[in-house]
Enzyme design. Structure first.
Site, PDB file in Angstrom:
ATOM      1  N   LYS A  25     -60.395   1.781  43.203  1.00 56.68           N
ATOM      2  CA  LYS A  25     -60.752   0.953  42.197  1.00 56.68           C
ATOM      3  C   LYS A  25     -61.047  -0.482  42.614  1.00 56.68           C
ATOM      4  CE  LYS A  25     -60.895  -1.135  37.966  1.00 56.68           C
ATOM      5  NZ  LYS A  25     -61.183  -2.317  38.706  1.00 56.68           N
ATOM      6  N   GLY A  49     -51.047  -6.691  43.990  1.00 59.30           N
ATOM      7  CA  GLY A  49     -51.522  -7.734  43.022  1.00 59.30           C
ATOM      8  C   GLY A  49     -50.319  -8.405  42.188  1.00 59.30           C
ATOM      9  N   SER A  50     -50.438  -8.521  40.746  1.00 64.04           N
ATOM     10  CA  SER A  50     -49.415  -9.225  40.232  1.00 64.04           C
ATOM     11  C   SER A  50     -48.063  -8.433  39.666  1.00 64.04           C
ATOM     12  CB  SER A  50     -49.915  -9.786  38.749  1.00 64.04           C
ATOM     13  OG  SER A  50     -50.298  -8.695  37.999  1.00 64.04           O
ATOM     14  N   GLY A  59     -49.229  -6.453  36.571  1.00 70.03           N
ATOM     15  CA  GLY A  59     -50.084  -5.179  36.856  1.00 70.03           C
ATOM     16  C   GLY A  59     -49.298  -3.870  37.667  1.00 70.03           C
ATOM     17  N   GLY A  60     -48.471  -4.286  38.765  1.00 69.22           N
ATOM     18  CA  GLY A  60     -47.821  -3.298  39.503  1.00 69.22           C
ATOM     19  C   GLY A  60     -46.953  -2.637  38.512  1.00 69.22           C
ATOM     20  N   GLU A 114     -42.527 -17.252  41.104  1.00 69.11           N
ATOM     21  CA  GLU A 114     -43.576 -17.394  42.119  1.00 69.11           C
ATOM     22  C   GLU A 114     -45.014 -18.303  41.242  1.00 69.11           C
ATOM     23  OE1 GLU A 114     -46.800 -14.588  44.915  1.00 69.11           O
ATOM     24  OE2 GLU A 114     -45.961 -13.959  43.117  1.00 69.11           O
ATOM     25  N   CYS A 149     -49.715 -13.594  49.909  1.00 66.37           N
ATOM     26  CA  CYS A 149     -48.790 -13.204  49.470  1.00 66.37           C
ATOM     27  C   CYS A 149     -47.381 -13.726  50.528  1.00 66.37           C
ATOM     28  CB  CYS A 149     -48.673 -11.511  49.652  1.00 66.37           C
ATOM     29  SG  CYS A 149     -49.375 -11.064  51.296  1.00 66.37           S
ATOM     30  N   GLU A 167     -47.460  -3.866  46.006  1.00 62.38           N
ATOM     31  CA  GLU A 167     -47.163  -5.218  46.576  1.00 62.38           C
ATOM     32  C   GLU A 167     -47.314  -6.056  45.335  1.00 62.38           C
ATOM     33  OE1 GLU A 167     -48.437  -8.646  49.368  1.00 62.38           O
ATOM     34  OE2 GLU A 167     -48.734  -6.554  50.337  1.00 62.38           O
TER      35      GLU A 167
END
Length: 532
Positions: A186, A243-244, A247-248, A398, A307, A267
């Site tokens: 994606k 990603g965020s 989202g994860g 974060e 990250c 991650e």
């Protein structure tokens, strides 16, 4: 070589226009819209890619080591062939400088070649053989052999902050393909042109290697809709995501809600604490200023959109710590902001900095200046006390970008208490002199429970791609602390063990045959044998 961009998905080697609208890349430094427009797939069109991946699995999962390794190396070559077209497109879509893009392209192709060496060696197949002992009493021992097999098609999501190394041909794709798993990728809608250039390189490598075209597909689609559909598709057996946290965790929930749940290797969020001890700051003013400069380089590099960026730095109270903080304040004032990846990321950074600045007991150490382009905010460093840090959860959040919080502490016990309150992290760093070893020792076992990588006298930004690296950690750094997304150990995420008991030799797959036709390292009756 330069190719005309089509603005379409690549499904099993074919260009497939979408029917769910369009998206256009945007230069974050200028606001310029970049052509062409990219058409987005409907969910029913996505099923073409997952079905092709399922069809490709049988032949791809059984490739001999040499054919398999040569395929990975061919991808690397095809990416390098496109460097003249790829580099300016990455720069235009992300605002990243040429040196960073060149470095990231090198990392991308090097990790493909590293996985090719792993495939040739074959240790990841985990072959074990306990031969039969028919005269064992009171019962005979059966012949049992074991190997790891690929899980099946893997869905991989592109990262915003690494348009190459964690994107179309990045670590998740490379490790999944090396494991023998077809990939449906994606694309990240912030760098669609970059994704097509790299996707075409992989598709070309698939064709030239004589593989089933369903080994790789590149899809564009509305982020949430197509992402949820991809993870929910019965053909998909695992997910790789960078990603965020939101989202994860959404993908994790979708994967767990399936009729057959699948693993998600995500991650997500990390603030990568750095701990300074007294001895590390005992040098003269020049050495302290050098440490402050190195810290800020790690905080502000790539506009802090890494990250492993150090979002927390613990500094002792007293004269040595005061000198360090003063040096940081002076140095950051001379740093200009760099263009962030997207306008929305910049807006989130601004909101996070404003929220941090409003917290009780938090004061500004120093701030740089805005960059000349759009979306290039001034880097900022704040400070607070260890007591405030322990009592205020907001200080643990974060901020994705060039901002960091210095925490002043009174004793090594303060560090242990603070570390125990931390969420899971990708990294933790100790700055120590020999005189600090006794004070630092109690902190290490705490950090082992909180992070995947512990550094000494360095900075966490910059992740070496090798056999020993761990780029992972407890939640929310990643969704599964047992794994890594960088380094050759990443291949094990997409494999599972299968045992064969008393199977006729003619029915055994090549990796576990007695004659060891692929010359694999095997553990026979508990003893490691390097080859036949």
């Amino acid at each position: 070589m330069a190719e005309t961009l089509t603005g379409t998905s690549i499904i099993a080697g074919k260009s497939v226009p979408g029917t769910a609208g369009t998206v256009t890349g945007v230069n974050p430094a200028t606001g310029e819209q970049l052509q062409p427009e990219y058409s987005l797939l409907e969910t029913d069109q996505l099923a073409e890619a997952t079905a092709a991946a399922r069809q490709a699995y049988e032949s791809f999962s059984r490739l001999d080591p040499e054919t398999h390794a040569a395929f990975l190396e061919r991808i690397a070559e095809k990416i390098e062939d496109r460097a003249d077209q790829l580099t300016p497109r990455v720069m235009a879509e992300t605002g990243l400088p040429e040196a960073r893009v060149t470095m990231e392209r090198g990392r991308t192709v090097n990790q493909l070649r590293l996985f090719a060496s792993v495939v040739r060696q074959g240790d990841h197949r985990g072959v074990r053989w306990d031969p039969a002992v028919p005269d064992r009493t009171p019962l005979p021992r059966p012949d049992v052999r074991q190997r790891r097999i690929p899980l099946g098609p893997v869905a991989v999501f592109g990262a915003s902050n690494f348009p190459l190394a964690f994107s179309v041909a990045g670590g998740d794709t490379a490790s999944a393909l090396a494991a023998g798993c077809p990939v449906v990728f994606k694309a990240h809608n912030a760098h669609p042109g970059t994704s097509e250039i790299v996707g075409s390189a992989i598709a070309e490598a698939v064709a030239e290697s004589g593989l089933h075209p369903g080994v790789f597909s590149l899809v564009y689609g509305p982020g949430t809709v197509i992402g949820q559909a991809l993870v929910s598709d019965p053909a998909i057996t695992a997910v790789g995501f960078t990603g965020s946290r939101s989202g994860g965790t959404a993908l994790m929930a979708a994967a767990a809600a399936r009729e057959v749940p699948i693993p998600v290797y995500a991650e997500m969020s990390s603030i990568n604490p750095v701990f300074f001890f007294d001895g590390a700051l005992s040098g003269d003013d020049d050495s302290v200023a050098e440490l402050a400069g190195a810290y800020l380089t790690s905080v502000t590099g790539s506009s802090g959109q890494l990250c492993t960026q150090p979002g927390l730095v613990f500094v002792p109270t007293g004269e040595a710590g005061d000198r360090f903080v003063s040096a940081v304040g002076e140095a950051v004032a001379g740093i200009q902001g760099q263009t962030m990846l997207t306008a929305s990321i910049c807006q989130s950074w601004n909101s996070g900095v404003e929220k941090l600045a409003d917290q009780a007991g938090v004061e500004l150490v120093g701030r740089g200046s805005d960059g000349e382009s759009r979306n290039a905010p001034a880097p900022a460093v704040f400070q607070t006390s260890a007591e405030q840090f322990r009592s205020n959860p907001v200080l643990h959040e974060e901020i994705f970008g060039a901002a960091s919080l210095v925490i002043r502490y009174d004793s090594p016990e303060d560090l242990v208490q603070a570390a125990e309150q931390l969420e899971g992290q990708l990294t933790a760093t100790l700055h120590v002199a020999e005189s600090d070893y006794a004070a630092a020792s109690p902190l290490v076992p705490v950090l082992e429970q909180k992070t995947g990588r512990i550094l000494a006298n360095g900075w966490p930004t910059g992740v070496e791609v090798n056999h020993a690296m761990v780029h992972g950690g407890p939640f929310p750094a990643t969704s599964d602390s047992r794994t890594t997304s960088v380094g050759t150990l990443a291949i094990e995420r997409f494999l599972r063990p299968v045992a064969y008991q008393n199977m006729p030799e003619q029915l055994l797959p090549a990796p576990v045959r007695s004659d060891n036709p692929w010359n694999l390292t095997r553990r026979i009756d508990g003893e490691l044998q390097l080859d036949s």
